[in-house]
Design an enzyme around this catalytic site. Structure first.
Site, PDB file in Angstrom:
ATOM      1  N   GLU A 157       6.117  70.271 110.924  1.00 22.58           N
ATOM      2  CA  GLU A 157       5.198  69.564 111.817  1.00 22.58           C
ATOM      3  C   GLU A 157       3.835  70.261 111.819  1.00 22.58           C
ATOM      4  O   GLU A 157       3.757  71.471 112.023  1.00 22.58           O
ATOM      5  CB  GLU A 157       5.812  69.543 113.236  1.00 22.58           C
ATOM      6  CG  GLU A 157       4.875  69.139 114.352  1.00 22.58           C
ATOM      7  CD  GLU A 157       4.289  67.741 114.187  1.00 22.58           C
ATOM      8  OE1 GLU A 157       5.060  66.778 114.057  1.00 22.58           O
ATOM      9  OE2 GLU A 157       3.045  67.626 114.186  1.00 22.58           O
ATOM     10  N   VAL A 172       1.889  69.972 105.504  1.00 25.28           N
ATOM     11  CA  VAL A 172       2.342  69.731 104.127  1.00 25.28           C
ATOM     12  C   VAL A 172       1.123  69.479 103.246  1.00 25.28           C
ATOM     13  O   VAL A 172       0.259  68.651 103.558  1.00 25.28           O
ATOM     14  CB  VAL A 172       3.321  68.534 104.083  1.00 25.28           C
ATOM     15  CG1 VAL A 172       3.646  68.161 102.643  1.00 25.28           C
ATOM     16  CG2 VAL A 172       4.603  68.882 104.835  1.00 25.28           C
ATOM     17  N   HIS A 229      29.031  58.346 143.513  1.00 30.28           N
ATOM     18  CA  HIS A 229      29.575  59.647 143.121  1.00 30.28           C
ATOM     19  C   HIS A 229      30.917  59.449 142.424  1.00 30.28           C
ATOM     20  O   HIS A 229      31.712  58.626 142.885  1.00 30.28           O
ATOM     21  CB  HIS A 229      29.763  60.530 144.356  1.00 30.28           C
ATOM     22  CG  HIS A 229      30.399  61.837 144.045  1.00 30.28           C
ATOM     23  ND1 HIS A 229      29.708  62.863 143.433  1.00 30.28           N
ATOM     24  CD2 HIS A 229      31.668  62.278 144.227  1.00 30.28           C
ATOM     25  CE1 HIS A 229      30.533  63.891 143.271  1.00 30.28           C
ATOM     26  NE2 HIS A 229      31.724  63.555 143.736  1.00 30.28           N
ATOM     27  N   GLY A 249       3.269  33.931 107.204  1.00 31.25           N
ATOM     28  CA  GLY A 249       2.280  33.174 107.976  1.00 31.25           C
ATOM     29  C   GLY A 249       0.896  33.777 107.822  1.00 31.25           C
ATOM     30  O   GLY A 249       0.745  35.001 107.751  1.00 31.25           O
ATOM     31  N   GLY A 306       8.002  63.989 115.341  1.00 29.63           N
ATOM     32  CA  GLY A 306       7.798  62.964 116.371  1.00 29.63           C
ATOM     33  C   GLY A 306       9.140  62.357 116.737  1.00 29.63           C
ATOM     34  O   GLY A 306      10.198  62.858 116.349  1.00 29.63           O
ATOM     35  N   VAL A 307       9.058  61.253 117.473  1.00 27.68           N
ATOM     36  CA  VAL A 307      10.272  60.617 117.984  1.00 27.68           C
ATOM     37  C   VAL A 307      11.224  60.250 116.839  1.00 27.68           C
ATOM     38  O   VAL A 307      12.413  60.592 116.858  1.00 27.68           O
ATOM     39  CB  VAL A 307       9.884  59.344 118.777  1.00 27.68           C
ATOM     40  CG1 VAL A 307      11.102  58.568 119.202  1.00 27.68           C
ATOM     41  CG2 VAL A 307       9.041  59.721 119.983  1.00 27.68           C
ATOM     42  N   ASP A 329       3.473  46.172 118.169  1.00 26.36           N
ATOM     43  CA  ASP A 329       2.975  47.324 117.410  1.00 26.36           C
ATOM     44  C   ASP A 329       1.618  47.068 116.764  1.00 26.36           C
ATOM     45  O   ASP A 329       0.929  48.012 116.383  1.00 26.36           O
ATOM     46  CB  ASP A 329       3.962  47.685 116.284  1.00 26.36           C
ATOM     47  CG  ASP A 329       5.151  48.482 116.784  1.00 26.36           C
ATOM     48  OD1 ASP A 329       5.327  48.588 118.001  1.00 26.36           O
ATOM     49  OD2 ASP A 329       5.906  48.997 115.926  1.00 26.36           O
TER      50      ASP A 329
END
Ligand SMILES: Cc1cc2nc3c(=O)[nH]c(=O)nc-3n(C[C@H](O)[C@H](O)[C@H](O)COP(=O)(O)OP(=O)(O)OC[C@H]3O[C@@H](n4cnc5c(N)ncnc54)[C@H](O)[C@@H]3O)c2cc1C
Length: 479
Positions: free
Chosen positions: A211, A245, A451, A122, A190-191, A319
């Site tokens: 990291e 890196v 419980h 699209g 990261g995640v 996102d």
């Protein structure tokens, strides 16, 4: 000109497909354009989340977790299974079945709700027209009263480690390894990097995570992050912080990675390398030159609090816009936008979006961390409770971690809930409800929890905010 729709959604990930279903439920004539094709060349809905993200990664997370349970922990609870081994091909087959069921479900929901599925790429033209280029190259233009862009994101690549498709891969490639690499490097703690690193570590890889930042998980509450780091190290994950890196070189079947830390330049060889340094908004070939939709400096589509873009009647969600890159955030924005288009009042509470890191144990949180509150100068109080004092966690043979409730020192309002435990991602929903309803720590403390459940740790942490935890010795003075 082909059909005219009330709403055209571009992209059928968790933002787009949810927006389309909600819009159709509200009586709007809705179409959703999707260009993703699977290996068989068939259009599939569900976007990153269902095809190469949340869902396939959880299938591998679960299978790898079950393997470790059987190999290392069944004997502890009296189940003798002998030698346990993995069949990665079978695991990948299971993962694919899970994907197929999920993406098939979306196509079925489109049909059930009367959403027209348009297959192809699209492109938003001026005047809220959407041009769709089919997989066969045919072009059709549709008109819409309102357009929702939900085109998602793609992984960021870095020049020092260009993808090779087999040895250096991104997160999608890391879900396709046909066997556990002996030496696995992950760039980015990261995640996604931690989640994929721990999957392959459980399946037998020696994992090194490189990291650049000095601090481990800076957006997580520092006390929880410190504890999580210890547990991951205990599981064998080597996490090198403050290591940037600088280059990589393929030598036969391995990659040599160069990185710089405080002691200077170093190299390390791996059989596979996953690049997990983040994701960027995806707007390639999406907007015609005169579409009028503005992007910000980082390439995100600019939107207001209610996801309106710079063009009246064009919204953007998920996102591809600011905010956390999470499936549930995308979906909630989809619902909000569909409601607004249908003429309802709608708004999102961006303060109550939970985050989860699917390591084992999981890290989950909602609201503010202690370090954020300190920086904002907010006076707060804290209650923590260890899962080692929770009966159900002990019975589950999963007593690592803690629950933590942070409340405003004056009003007692819950400001943050942070959990490190088995199924923390499930438990954190209780914190989300507390934040959403503006609950006080005392409200949680006065609530009756079943419980024996691991949820009781959250109850106890809420009680501990004022020094009233029952199942541990309180350090605080009781009032
Ligand atoms: C390995 C991994 C694990 C993850 N795990 C989690 C998790 O556990 N929980 C969580 O909340 N999030 C997780 N995420 C993030 C999550 O997948 C995203 O936040 C989410 O998918 C965003 O949804 P979206 O609808 O905005 O975009 P996407 O899911 O990216 O969907 C966008 C869709 O738009 C389509 N599209 C783009 N441009 C066009 C165009 N021009 N025409 C037609 N179609 C187009 C794309 O093909 C795609 O299908 C994970 C991501 C990865 C990579």
């Amino acid at each position: 000109m082909a059909d005219k729709f009330d709403v055209i959604v571009i992209g059928a990930g968790p933002g787009g497909y949810v927006a389309a279903i909600r819009a159709a439920q509200l009586g709007l004539k809705t179409a959703c354009v999707e260009k993703w094709v699977n290996k068989e060349g068939k259009t599939v809905h569900g976007g990153t989340c269902l095809n190469v993200g949340c869902i396939p990664s959880k299938a591998l997370l679960e299978t790898s977790h079950k393997f470790v349970e059987a190999r290392d922990h069944f004997a502890e609870i009296g189940i003798e299974v002998g030698d346990v081994s993995t069949n990665v091909a079978k695991m990948l087959e299971f993962k694919q079945q899970v994907i197929n069921k999920n993406v098939g479900g979306i196509s079925m929901l489109f049909k059930a709700n009367g959403v027209t599925a348009l297959e192809g790429a699209g492109k938003l033209l001026a005047g809220k027209k959407v041009e769709v280029t089919g997989h066969d190259g045919s072009v059709e233009t549709y008109e819409a009263s309102q357009v929702v862009i939900a085109s998602g994101s793609v992984p960021v690549n870095i020049p020092p480690a260009p993808l090779t498709g087999d040895i250096i891969v991104d997160s999608s490639g890391a879900l396709e390894f046909t066997e556990a690499p002996k030496r696995l490097g992950v760039i980015g703690a990261g995640v996604i990097g931690l989640e994929l690193g721990s999957v392959w570590s459980r399946l037998g890889s020696e994992v090194t995570v490189i990291e650049a930042l000095e601090e481990f998980l800076p957006s997580v509450d520092a006390q929880i992050a410190k504890e999580a780091q210890k547990l991951l190290a205990k599981q064998g994950l080597e996490i090198k912080l403050g290591a940037k890196v600088t280059g990589s070189e393929i030598n036969g079947n391995e990659v040599e990675v160069r990185y710089a830390d405080k002691d200077g330049e170093k190299t390390q060889a791996f059989d596979k390398l996953i690049v997990c340094v983040g994701r960027k908004p995806y707007t390639e070939k999406l907007l015609a030159g005169d579409a009028g939709v503005e992007l910000d400096q980082r390439g995100f589509i600019k939107v207001d609090e209610q996801c309106r873009t710079s063009v009246e009647g064009v919204f953007a969600i998920g996102d591809v816009v600011r905010g956390p890159m999470l499936a549930h955030k995308a979906s909630e924005e989809g619902v909000m936008v569909a409601d607004i288009i249908a003429g309802h009042k709608a708004q999102m509470n961006y303060e109550a979006i939970p985050s989860v890191i699917y390591t084992s144990p999981e890290v989950a949180w909602v609201g503010k961390t202690e370090q954020q509150l300190k920086a904002e100068g907010v006076d707060y109080k804290v209650g923590t409770f260890p899962f080692s004092a929770n009966g159900r966690a002990l019975a589950n043979n999963a007593s690592e971690g803690m629950a933590k409730v942070i409340a405003d020192a004056k009003t007692d309002r819950v400001l943050g809930v942070h959990i490190l435990s088995q199924h923390a991602g499930e438990l954190v929903a209780q914190g989300v409800i507390a934040l959403e309803f503006g609950s006080s720590a005392e409200d949680l403390a006065l609530t009756c929890f079943a419980h024996p459940t691991t949820s009781e740790a959250i109850h106890e942490a809420a009680l501990a905010v004022d020094g009233h935890a029952i199942h541990m010795a309180n350090r605080k003075k009781r009032k």
